[in-house]
Design an enzyme around this catalytic site. Structure first.
Site: not given
Ligand code: G6Q
Length: 548
Positions: A206, A212, A267-268, A353, A384, A512
């Site tokens: 986003k 990463e 994002g989620r 989150e 198990h 981050k």
């Molecule tokens: C979701 C969070 C988080 C995000 C990641 C990746 O709601 O904000 O999980 O999706 O940190 O972020 P980017 O999509 O910006 O790389």
């Protein structure tokens, strides 16, 4: 405004829990033969049986009164009408517009967002079809046979979970891969055996600033160039999904190959946006539209159904009941379907989150528990392993059992066995095994009386452990869409009751920032900034043992 736990509705529930706590569910079932019928609801092809919960009709009425007191009805309408519910980031929460298959206008800041959404869907359709048909060629003219999504958190878990859940809908010969971890092992393992000439990378971020993702993307780019030796190749093998065109361009991806989404998509909650591109490529746009349709159907139900007959509201209230009144700390998600194995991870993010918050929307610390720890895995493996603690441990762990009636891979009597295990677990958790039953069992097995006395306490199961069971006819794109939306709205309602902002994630942002502070000190021993003695010592240890 009165804090939620000071309201009459909340206090009535506290008192009521004291009345319900001693009740045994097995007795409630005996006393009310219609219990299962009364405490089940069917919606969007999902049957929720919530009768194996520690509730009476009065419990549900009191919980519904709480939902009314916080105006769940008004809040759901506010979300759908594009209000800026995410107050700390001043953003609307409009993922529901992404799957608005009715295509009715959705207004945000005086603008209908639907034309923009439809344009991106159209672009996804054209591109995914081109990749699937082989029309989209790699730099050397070969069709794509491997797609690698590079993203993390919300830019990974949704597409990963859905692609796996819909595995039997995937196009054979087109293999999907997901790289999220910055641990080099993840990308190295994934690229091993792939051919750069036939590999497509989707860089999903986003913000397009996540360490990463960008690190993995650069490694992938280098891997491609090491083989193809021409910068021009990047355009044939890299596309981006982002809200940040500037950063995408800086990375070297032509913005013509960028799929856009908007800051009002968390994002989620982004698998419904262009972040769903890997899903569209894997299962085809038609199935992706069906996924959206299933979610839209659940949206319509959530928005319009009376709270007392509203599946997400009922699940939310049951969760509140356990977290705040029975003091349960965790909630297990137990899908009995191998292809739903990433669902617990996905819901872990969606829930923790969103509702892992310690202050209210008004900035005041809460003095009642909010979001529980969400965990779980696909059955039957857990039986198990950790089910022991659910049956006989000291914690109360409400469980959601999720099971389709038909398998994606019918073979022999596997599915009957899977289904039987699922039902047997929820029944055993509810019934338990009494002292008398355990003694009879051991007598029948011919144990000596002294052995029976010794073993008895260990073999008693208290039961009375709550669960929901969610049945689906089959995991289809549309059913899966409804199931995910069900949980999203459950989480939303809980956030409203807890009065938290479910749509920000400052804890994630902190992670981050912190990684960025220590990194220069690991790269260069002479860079030193103030730390506690523990962190300083760990950095020193790293330098001493690092083989460069
Ligand atoms: C979701 C969070 C988080 C995000 C990641 C990746 O709601 O904000 O999980 O999706 O940190 O972020 P980017 O999509 O910006 O790389």
């Amino acid at each position: 405004m009165t804090e939620i736990n000071q309201t009459d509705e909340w206090m009535a529930l506290e008192q009521h829990w004291a009345e319900v706590e001693p009740l045994q569910m097995r007795d409630l079932f005996q006393q009310g033969p219609e219990r299962a019928e009364q405490m089940s609801i069917r919606q969007c092809g999902i049957m929720l049986d919530y009768s194996k919960n520690r509730i009476t009709t009065r419990s549900m009425n009191l919980l519904l009164a709480l939902a009314q007191a916080v105006d769940v009805d008004g809040w759901r309408r506010r979300m759908f009408s594009g209000e800026r519910l995410n107050i700390t980031e001043n953003r609307a929460v409009l993922h529901v517009a992404l799957r608005n298959r009715s295509n009715h206008p959705v207004w945000f800041d005086g603008e209908d967002v639907m034309p923009g959404i439809n344009a991106v869907l159209q672009k996804m359709e054209v591109f995914s079809e081109a990749v699937r048909s082989g029309e989209w060629k790699g730099y050397t003219g070969k069709p794509i046979s491997n797609v690698v999504n590079i993203g993390i958190g919300g830019s990974n878990l949704g597409p990963l979970m859905v692609c796996e859940a819909l595995k039997s809908y995937q196009k054979p010969g087109l293999n999907m891969h997901f790289v999220s971890n910055v641990d080099g092992s993840h990308i190295i393992d994934t690229l091993a055996g792939l051919d750069p000439e036939t590999t497509l990378f989707i860089i999903a971020s986003k913000t397009f600033t996540t360490q990463e993702t960008l690190t993995n993307a650069h490694t992938a780019r280098q891997w491609l160039l090491d083989e193809l030796h021409d910068e021009q190749a990047v355009a044939h093998h890299f596309v981006a999904v982002s809200t940040n065109a500037e950063k995408v361009s800086e990375f070297g991806i032509d913005t013509a190959n960028m799929f856009e989404f908007w800051d009002w998509v968390g994002g989620r909650y982004s698998l419904w946006s262009a972040v769903g591109l890997p899903i569209a490529i894997a299962v085809g746009m038609q199935s992706y539209y069906e996924l959206l349709q299933g979610a839209h159907d659940m949206d319509e139900h959530f928005l319009h159904a009376d709270l007392s007959e509203n599946m997400p509201v009922i699940m939310a209230l049951l969760g509140i009941w356990y977290v705040d009144f029975a003091k349960a700390h965790t909630h297990a998600i137990l899908p009995y379907d191998q292809y739903l194995r990433y669902l617990p991870d996905y819901l872990q993010q969606a829930d923790m989150e969103s509702n892992g918050k310690r202050v209210t929307r008004f900035g005041r610390p809460v003095d009642y528990p909010t979001g529980p720890v969400i965990w779980g895995s696909a059955g039957t493996d857990g039986q198990h392993a950790y089910y022991q603690l659910i049956h006989q441990g000291t914690q109360l762990i409400p469980c959601d059992f999720i099971v389709p009636v038909n398998s994606q891979n019918e073979t022999g009597d596997h599915h009957e066995k899977l289904f039987a295990n699922c039902l047997a677990q929820s029944e055993a958790l509810m019934r338990g095994k009494t002292r008398t039953e355990v003694r009879e069992d051991m007598q029948q097995a011919g144990l000596e009386p002294e052995q029976i006395v010794d073993l008895l306490p260990h073999r008693i199961f208290p039961g009375n452990r709550p669960s929901n069971t969610l049945l689906l006819d089959k995991i289809t794109p549309s059913r899966l869409g409804s199931l995910i939306a069900l949980y999203e709205h459950k989480i939303f309602v809980q956030g409203i009751i807890w009065r938290v902002n479910s749509f920000d994630q400052w804890g994630v942002e902190l992670g981050k920032q912190l990684a960025g502070v220590i990194l220069p000190e690991l790269m260069d021993e002479l860079q030193v900034s103030p730390h506690d003695s523990s962190t300083r010592g760990l950095i020193t240890y790293f330098h001493r043992h690092r083989k460069r």
